[in-house]
Design a protein around this motif. Structure first.
Motif, PDB file in Angstrom:
ATOM      1  N   GLY A  90       0.653  -1.544  -0.219  1.00  0.00           N
ATOM      2  CA  GLY A  90      -0.173   0.133   0.207  1.00  0.00           C
ATOM      3  C   GLY A  90       0.999   1.201   0.020  1.00  0.00           C
ATOM      4  N   ASP A 150      -0.929   4.587   0.882  1.00  0.00           N
ATOM      5  CA  ASP A 150      -1.686   5.301   1.472  1.00  0.00           C
ATOM      6  C   ASP A 150      -1.971   4.956   2.949  1.00  0.00           C
ATOM      7  N   ASP A 202      -4.210   2.295   3.541  1.00  0.00           N
ATOM      8  CA  ASP A 202      -4.065   1.218   2.609  1.00  0.00           C
ATOM      9  C   ASP A 202      -3.864  -0.273   4.297  1.00  0.00           C
ATOM     10  N   TRP A 203      -3.665   0.604   5.324  1.00  0.00           N
ATOM     11  CA  TRP A 203      -2.815  -0.561   6.025  1.00  0.00           C
ATOM     12  C   TRP A 203      -3.758  -0.300   7.360  1.00  0.00           C
ATOM     13  N   GLN A 259      -6.789  -3.445   3.892  1.00  0.00           N
ATOM     14  CA  GLN A 259      -6.848  -3.813   2.725  1.00  0.00           C
ATOM     15  C   GLN A 259      -5.445  -4.889   2.931  1.00  0.00           C
TER      16      GLN A 259
END
Length: 286
Positions: free
Chosen positions: A192, A194, A197-198, A201
């Motif tokens: 990821g 951004d 994103d963690w 995702q």
């Protein structure tokens, strides 16, 4: 070879070594123009073996003979077959660069590689097949720790390393130096781009690839690192947290396992780099 004598670090051709910040070298807006600096013959050797492309060299005259073979390899690996300029300057001037005395007299500016997706990276790793043991670094901000984790990962058969958006850059000078160039041996990428994103995702992507995830953390419901269930997992991602605070509660809650390293004498935990080495030794093929 294209040897170029320089007298001072003020020479604009040396901006990559003397003036650009790590953020400027990384060039997030135009990644294809990003640069990193490799320090010492051993690190440069591993970078070239890993397919990195040299852009220029900065060195002192007394190292020209010892580095002759390396300089030939650097010229052969130049971008698009172009000559790689080799800037040669006086030792007293180059030692003004932070840490230059530790580099054994030679630095090499190299093109940053294009980062693959996690899915592509994990499909085929250095064992020739899909990754089965992966390290995930969540928000680790100390470059020394990141470099040390990569060195342990290379030595102890970790198939790949994934770094989260808030983790520091493995190609930062100190991280590369501490890793002894193993950042070019262990397949790695970012999970990821951004901060959002963690972990959601990112962990979903790992689970979709068939990985069980193990949060390395202290918890009442944690299992011991020696639990045979962990070793029996076909695909396992070991998730390590930032210095001090460790993994986020959300990460721990979303992982399949919470794993602890048994301690003695009232010690509650290990430094993240030391903990990673212990975990790699226990759970990766040897």
């Amino acid at each position: 070879m294209s040897f170029v004598e320089v007298e001072t670090l003020d020479d604009p051709r040396l901006d990559a070594y003397a003036r650009l910040t790590e953020a400027q070298l990384r060039n997030k807006l135009e990644p294809e123009k990003g640069i990193f600096i490799a320090e010492s013959l051993k690190v440069i050797d591993r970078a070239l073996a890993g397919g990195m492309v040299p852009l220029s060299v900065l060195m002192t005259p007394e190292w020209m003979d010892a580095a002759a073979d390396m300089l030939e390899r650097i010229q052969q690996a130049g971008e698009g077959g172009a000559d790689v300029p080799i800037y040669v300057g006086p030792a007293d001037e180059l030692q003004k660069l932070t840490g230059f005395k530790l580099t054994r007299g030679i630095l090499c500016a190299m093109r940053r590689p294009k980062m693959p997706s996690a899915e592509d990276l994990l499909a085929t790793c250095r064992n020739g097949g899909p990754a089965r043991r992966v390290a995930v670094l969540e928000g680790i901000v100390d470059h020394t720790n990141v470099g040390a984790i990569f060195r342990s990962a290379a030595a102890l058969n970790v198939d790949a390393v994934l770094v989260t958006p808030t983790c520091c850059d493995p190609l930062y000078r100190r991280a590369v130096r501490v890793s002894m160039g193993t950042v070019f041996q262990v397949p790695w990428t970012r999970l990821g781009e951004d901060v959002h994103d963690w972990p959601g995702q990112g962990l979903e992507r790992l689970h979709a690839l068939g990985f069980k995830t193990a949060a390395m953390a202290l918890s009442d419901d944690s299992v011991s690192l020696g639990d045979p269930t962990l070793a029996a997992e076909e695909k396992l991602a070991l998730v390590f947290g930032t210095e001090g605070d460790g993994l986020s509660p959300r990460t721990i809650a979303t992982c399949d396992y919470t794993v602890r390293i048994p301690m003695s004498h009232g010690v509650d935990s290990l430094n993240v780099a030391a903990a990673s080495a212990v975990a790699f030794w226990e759970l990766c093929a040897r």
